[in-house]
Write a protein that holds these residues in place. Structure first.
Motif, short mmCIF file in Angstrom:
data_model
loop_
_atom_site.label_atom_id
_atom_site.label_comp_id
_atom_site.label_asym_id
_atom_site.label_seq_id
_atom_site.Cartn_x
_atom_site.Cartn_y
_atom_site.Cartn_z
N ALA A 169 -6.69 -1.97 4.18
CA ALA A 169 -5.56 -1.31 4.83
C ALA A 169 -5.13 -2.09 6.07
N ASP A 170 -6.10 -2.55 6.87
CA ASP A 170 -5.77 -3.32 8.07
C ASP A 170 -5.03 -4.60 7.72
N LEU A 171 -5.51 -5.29 6.68
CA LEU A 171 -4.83 -6.51 6.25
C LEU A 171 -3.39 -6.19 5.83
N GLY A 172 -3.21 -5.08 5.12
CA GLY A 172 -1.87 -4.68 4.72
C GLY A 172 -0.98 -4.37 5.92
N TYR A 173 -1.54 -3.63 6.89
CA TYR A 173 -0.78 -3.32 8.11
C TYR A 173 -0.31 -4.60 8.79
N LEU A 174 -1.25 -5.54 8.95
CA LEU A 174 -0.93 -6.77 9.68
C LEU A 174 0.08 -7.64 8.92
N MET A 175 -0.05 -7.68 7.60
CA MET A 175 0.90 -8.47 6.82
C MET A 175 2.30 -7.87 6.88
N ALA A 176 2.39 -6.54 6.71
CA ALA A 176 3.71 -5.89 6.65
C ALA A 176 4.41 -5.87 8.00
N ALA A 177 3.64 -5.69 9.08
CA ALA A 177 4.27 -5.47 10.38
C ALA A 177 4.18 -6.65 11.33
N LEU A 178 3.29 -7.58 11.07
CA LEU A 178 3.16 -8.75 11.93
C LEU A 178 3.44 -10.04 11.16
N GLY A 179 2.80 -10.18 10.01
CA GLY A 179 2.98 -11.40 9.22
C GLY A 179 4.40 -11.56 8.71
N ALA A 180 4.99 -10.47 8.22
CA ALA A 180 6.35 -10.56 7.66
C ALA A 180 7.38 -10.97 8.71
N PRO A 181 7.40 -10.33 9.90
CA PRO A 181 8.37 -10.77 10.92
C PRO A 181 8.13 -12.22 11.37
N ALA A 222 11.08 -2.81 5.43
CA ALA A 222 12.50 -2.82 5.07
C ALA A 222 13.33 -3.58 6.10
N MET A 223 12.86 -3.62 7.34
CA MET A 223 13.56 -4.36 8.37
C MET A 223 13.45 -5.86 8.15
N VAL A 224 12.33 -6.29 7.57
CA VAL A 224 12.10 -7.71 7.30
C VAL A 224 11.60 -7.82 5.86
N PRO A 225 12.48 -7.65 4.88
CA PRO A 225 12.04 -7.50 3.48
C PRO A 225 11.76 -8.82 2.76
N ASN A 226 10.61 -9.41 3.08
CA ASN A 226 10.25 -10.65 2.39
C ASN A 226 8.96 -10.45 1.57
N LEU A 227 8.48 -11.50 0.96
CA LEU A 227 7.30 -11.40 0.09
C LEU A 227 6.05 -10.99 0.85
N VAL A 228 5.93 -11.42 2.09
CA VAL A 228 4.75 -11.06 2.89
C VAL A 228 4.75 -9.55 3.13
N ALA A 229 5.91 -8.99 3.43
CA ALA A 229 6.01 -7.54 3.65
C ALA A 229 5.66 -6.77 2.39
N LEU A 230 6.14 -7.24 1.25
CA LEU A 230 5.88 -6.57 -0.02
C LEU A 230 4.38 -6.59 -0.34
N ALA A 231 3.76 -7.75 -0.17
CA ALA A 231 2.32 -7.86 -0.41
C ALA A 231 1.53 -6.98 0.56
N GLY A 232 1.98 -6.93 1.81
CA GLY A 232 1.31 -6.09 2.80
C GLY A 232 1.37 -4.62 2.44
N LEU A 233 2.52 -4.16 1.96
CA LEU A 233 2.65 -2.76 1.56
C LEU A 233 1.71 -2.44 0.41
N ALA A 234 1.58 -3.35 -0.55
CA ALA A 234 0.70 -3.12 -1.68
C ALA A 234 -0.76 -2.99 -1.22
N LEU A 235 -1.19 -3.88 -0.33
CA LEU A 235 -2.56 -3.81 0.18
C LEU A 235 -2.77 -2.56 1.02
N LEU A 236 -1.79 -2.20 1.81
CA LEU A 236 -1.86 -0.99 2.63
C LEU A 236 -2.11 0.24 1.76
N LEU A 237 -1.36 0.36 0.68
CA LEU A 237 -1.51 1.52 -0.21
C LEU A 237 -2.88 1.53 -0.89
N ILE A 238 -3.35 0.37 -1.30
CA ILE A 238 -4.68 0.29 -1.93
C ILE A 238 -5.76 0.71 -0.93
#
Length: 208
Positions: A51-63, A145-161
């Motif tokens: 979940a932490d990895l997903g959070y960081l990818m979606a909200a930090l890595g993607a931007p 959704a603010m920064v909709p790239n592949l990193v954000a998408l992967a982060g959301l998937a990991l977050l949900l898992i």
């Protein structure tokens, strides 16, 4: 938008992390953080780590990837999507903090299997059993959704898992063990993340 997403992520970490822990410590003398107590390699450790990895990818890595030149996904690259993302992120951040406050002295990050806190069923917990996770997911969906790239998408998937692992395999068994029939009855009436969805079958008759 990438900079705005980073600012909102910082606001979420400040409110839901630092401020909420400070409030808890002042009220109870305990910051409520149990996440470091999980044995390395345990289900809880993996759930929180993913979940932490997903959070960081979606909200930090993607931007950061967007600022470095990664293009957005064309199918969702639209001003309306980004605008909805801003609203969803802000509402999710505020709802996360409100749901944390609603837990009162029972609020914890992570699980101590030997700890017995009160079962909270009032406020937003009358609608769903895990309003904090619901609100946080909404916030990170908005940030993505603010920064909709592949990193954000992967982060959301990991977050949900990670969230599903933590809730289904760690927190629910713990709550069933600690609260018994009271939790079984509550979980049979209230949805897991959304109203009416994910209710558990009660093995205890009402009033027992």
């Amino acid at each position: 938008m990438a900079v705005a997403a980073l600012v909102l992520f910082a606001a979420l970490m400040l409110l839901a992390g630092a401020v909420r822990s400070l409030i808890q410590r002042r009220r109870t003398g305990d910051a409520g953080n149990r996440r470091t107590w999980a044995p390395r390699g345990s289900l809880e450790w993996w759930g929180l780590a993913v979940a932490d990895l997903g959070y960081l990818m979606a909200a930090l890595g993607a931007p950061l990837a967007a600022l470095a030149g990664m293009p957005p996904l064309a199918v969702v690259d639209h001003p309306v999507v980004r605008g909805v993302g801003v609203v969803l992120a802000i509402l999710g951040i505020l709802a996360t903090f409100a749901a944390q406050l609603a837990m009162g002295a029972s609020w914890r990050i992570g699980v101590d299997q030997t700890e017995h806190t009160a079962l909270v069923t009032a406020g937003p917990f009358r609608l769903v059993r895990n309003p904090i996770f619901t609100a946080m997911t909404a916030a990170f969906l908005g940030l993505a959704a603010m920064v909709p790239n592949l990193v954000a998408l992967a982060g959301l998937a990991l977050l949900l898992i990670g969230i599903e692992t933590q809730v289904r395999l760690v927190e629910e068994p713990y709550l069933r063990h600690i609260h018994g029939a009271a939790y079984a009855d509550y979980a049979s009436r209230v949805g897991r993340f959304l109203p009416g969805l994910g209710r558990l079958r009660s093995h205890h008759p009402h009033g027992s």
